[in-house]
Motif scaffolding. Sequence first.
Motif, PDB file in Angstrom:
ATOM      1  N   ALA A  64      76.244 131.343  77.607  1.00  0.00           N
ATOM      2  CA  ALA A  64      75.035 130.531  77.755  1.00  0.00           C
ATOM      3  C   ALA A  64      75.316 129.054  77.479  1.00  0.00           C
ATOM      4  O   ALA A  64      74.734 128.181  78.112  1.00  0.00           O
ATOM      5  CB  ALA A  64      73.942 131.042  76.815  1.00  0.00           C
ATOM      6  N   ALA A  94      78.053 136.606  84.583  1.00  0.00           N
ATOM      7  CA  ALA A  94      76.626 136.792  84.864  1.00  0.00           C
ATOM      8  C   ALA A  94      75.756 136.179  83.771  1.00  0.00           C
ATOM      9  O   ALA A  94      74.761 135.505  84.064  1.00  0.00           O
ATOM     10  CB  ALA A  94      76.311 138.280  85.020  1.00  0.00           C
ATOM     11  N   LEU A 105      75.779 132.428  84.246  1.00  0.00           N
ATOM     12  CA  LEU A 105      75.018 131.919  85.396  1.00  0.00           C
ATOM     13  C   LEU A 105      73.571 131.619  85.014  1.00  0.00           C
ATOM     14  O   LEU A 105      73.053 130.547  85.314  1.00  0.00           O
ATOM     15  CB  LEU A 105      75.051 132.913  86.560  1.00  0.00           C
ATOM     16  CG  LEU A 105      76.327 132.938  87.381  1.00  0.00           C
ATOM     17  CD1 LEU A 105      76.307 134.111  88.356  1.00  0.00           C
ATOM     18  CD2 LEU A 105      76.524 131.633  88.123  1.00  0.00           C
ATOM     19  N   LEU A 106      72.928 132.559  84.373  1.00  0.00           N
ATOM     20  CA  LEU A 106      71.542 132.349  83.966  1.00  0.00           C
ATOM     21  C   LEU A 106      71.434 131.653  82.616  1.00  0.00           C
ATOM     22  O   LEU A 106      70.412 131.065  82.304  1.00  0.00           O
ATOM     23  CB  LEU A 106      70.791 133.679  83.924  1.00  0.00           C
ATOM     24  CG  LEU A 106      70.494 134.284  85.282  1.00  0.00           C
ATOM     25  CD1 LEU A 106      69.885 135.666  85.131  1.00  0.00           C
ATOM     26  CD2 LEU A 106      69.572 133.383  86.091  1.00  0.00           C
ATOM     27  N   GLY A 107      72.499 131.721  81.842  1.00  0.00           N
ATOM     28  CA  GLY A 107      72.480 131.138  80.502  1.00  0.00           C
ATOM     29  C   GLY A 107      72.226 129.649  80.479  1.00  0.00           C
ATOM     30  O   GLY A 107      71.652 129.119  79.525  1.00  0.00           O
ATOM     31  N   LYS A 108      72.626 128.959  81.527  1.00  0.00           N
ATOM     32  CA  LYS A 108      72.388 127.519  81.584  1.00  0.00           C
ATOM     33  C   LYS A 108      70.900 127.196  81.631  1.00  0.00           C
ATOM     34  O   LYS A 108      70.482 126.105  81.298  1.00  0.00           O
ATOM     35  CB  LYS A 108      73.101 126.910  82.805  1.00  0.00           C
ATOM     36  CG  LYS A 108      74.594 126.833  82.651  1.00  0.00           C
ATOM     37  CD  LYS A 108      74.917 125.927  81.489  1.00  0.00           C
ATOM     38  CE  LYS A 108      76.364 125.498  81.512  1.00  0.00           C
ATOM     39  NZ  LYS A 108      76.676 124.612  80.422  1.00  0.00           N
ATOM     40  N   LYS A 109      70.078 128.157  82.042  1.00  0.00           N
ATOM     41  CA  LYS A 109      68.629 127.947  82.130  1.00  0.00           C
ATOM     42  C   LYS A 109      67.918 128.220  80.801  1.00  0.00           C
ATOM     43  O   LYS A 109      66.708 128.102  80.719  1.00  0.00           O
ATOM     44  CB  LYS A 109      68.051 128.823  83.233  1.00  0.00           C
ATOM     45  CG  LYS A 109      68.599 128.503  84.609  1.00  0.00           C
ATOM     46  CD  LYS A 109      67.970 129.396  85.656  1.00  0.00           C
ATOM     47  CE  LYS A 109      68.574 129.217  87.014  1.00  0.00           C
ATOM     48  NZ  LYS A 109      68.390 127.938  87.631  1.00  0.00           N
ATOM     49  N   THR A 110      68.681 128.579  79.756  1.00  0.00           N
ATOM     50  CA  THR A 110      68.057 128.891  78.468  1.00  0.00           C
ATOM     51  C   THR A 110      67.679 127.648  77.672  1.00  0.00           C
ATOM     52  O   THR A 110      66.867 127.731  76.762  1.00  0.00           O
ATOM     53  CB  THR A 110      69.002 129.731  77.581  1.00  0.00           C
ATOM     54  OG1 THR A 110      70.172 128.957  77.290  1.00  0.00           O
ATOM     55  CG2 THR A 110      69.355 131.052  78.232  1.00  0.00           C
ATOM     56  N   ILE A 114      65.062 134.383  78.876  1.00  0.00           N
ATOM     57  CA  ILE A 114      66.134 134.263  79.869  1.00  0.00           C
ATOM     58  C   ILE A 114      67.446 134.787  79.290  1.00  0.00           C
ATOM     59  O   ILE A 114      68.175 135.520  79.960  1.00  0.00           O
ATOM     60  CB  ILE A 114      66.287 132.801  80.342  1.00  0.00           C
ATOM     61  CG1 ILE A 114      65.053 132.391  81.150  1.00  0.00           C
ATOM     62  CG2 ILE A 114      67.556 132.629  81.182  1.00  0.00           C
ATOM     63  CD1 ILE A 114      64.982 130.906  81.455  1.00  0.00           C
ATOM     64  N   SER A 124      69.078 138.013  81.036  1.00  0.00           N
ATOM     65  CA  SER A 124      70.378 137.827  81.690  1.00  0.00           C
ATOM     66  C   SER A 124      71.428 138.742  81.086  1.00  0.00           C
ATOM     67  O   SER A 124      72.250 139.321  81.812  1.00  0.00           O
ATOM     68  CB  SER A 124      70.824 136.368  81.635  1.00  0.00           C
ATOM     69  OG  SER A 124      71.056 135.942  80.305  1.00  0.00           O
ATOM     70  N   ASN A 125      71.397 138.917  79.779  1.00  0.00           N
ATOM     71  CA  ASN A 125      72.371 139.799  79.134  1.00  0.00           C
ATOM     72  C   ASN A 125      72.061 141.269  79.383  1.00  0.00           C
ATOM     73  O   ASN A 125      72.977 142.069  79.584  1.00  0.00           O
ATOM     74  CB  ASN A 125      72.466 139.487  77.641  1.00  0.00           C
ATOM     75  CG  ASN A 125      73.349 138.297  77.380  1.00  0.00           C
ATOM     76  OD1 ASN A 125      74.568 138.412  77.442  1.00  0.00           O
ATOM     77  ND2 ASN A 125      72.750 137.139  77.146  1.00  0.00           N
TER      78      ASN A 125
END
Length: 187
Positions: free
Chosen positions: A53, A93, A96-101, A115, A119-120
Amino acid sequence: MKVKSFFKNIACGIAIGIGAALFFVLGRFVAIPSGIPNTNISVQYAILGLLSAMYGPVAGALIGFIGHTLIDLSWGGSPWWSWVIASTFVGCAAGLLGKKTGLAEGEFGKKGMVIFALSNIVAHIIAWILIAPGLDILIYSEPANKVFAQGAMAAVANIVTTLIIGGLLAFAYSKTIAKKGSLEAED
């Protein structure tokens, strides 16, 4: 801007090295037997979730790949590639979504926590219910009932440790980051 990018890349490289080392140490020496053969409750996925993340999918993938490979090699055999690939996928994976946390910016609120969790959860389900068992069957001709039981146990255990330990670490880390606009100039 080039200097900032240079130092960001250095920090990411250091995070990969430290993350892979932590993944290895926790996976090798803090593994809790699950009762399912060759499947442990693994706390290293909390670190993988956190660092993915913070630093993104490439760092997450490399931490998972290097760390898991080192764990397997330390047991005196060759890497079990199906599970190494699954760990690599989880790091990618989650990153990828961790940047949006909002974690890296210190804005890890309710939305960021959701998120991080989703994601996890999705990454572990795909990795341990689909990728690892599927590759175990294809690469190693393992019996399906065995590898799906191992995968299910790994998915549940890794989700729980990532959400509890990783979530707490992410929340604590976010509190150490100065938020934009929070600093005031002295007169």
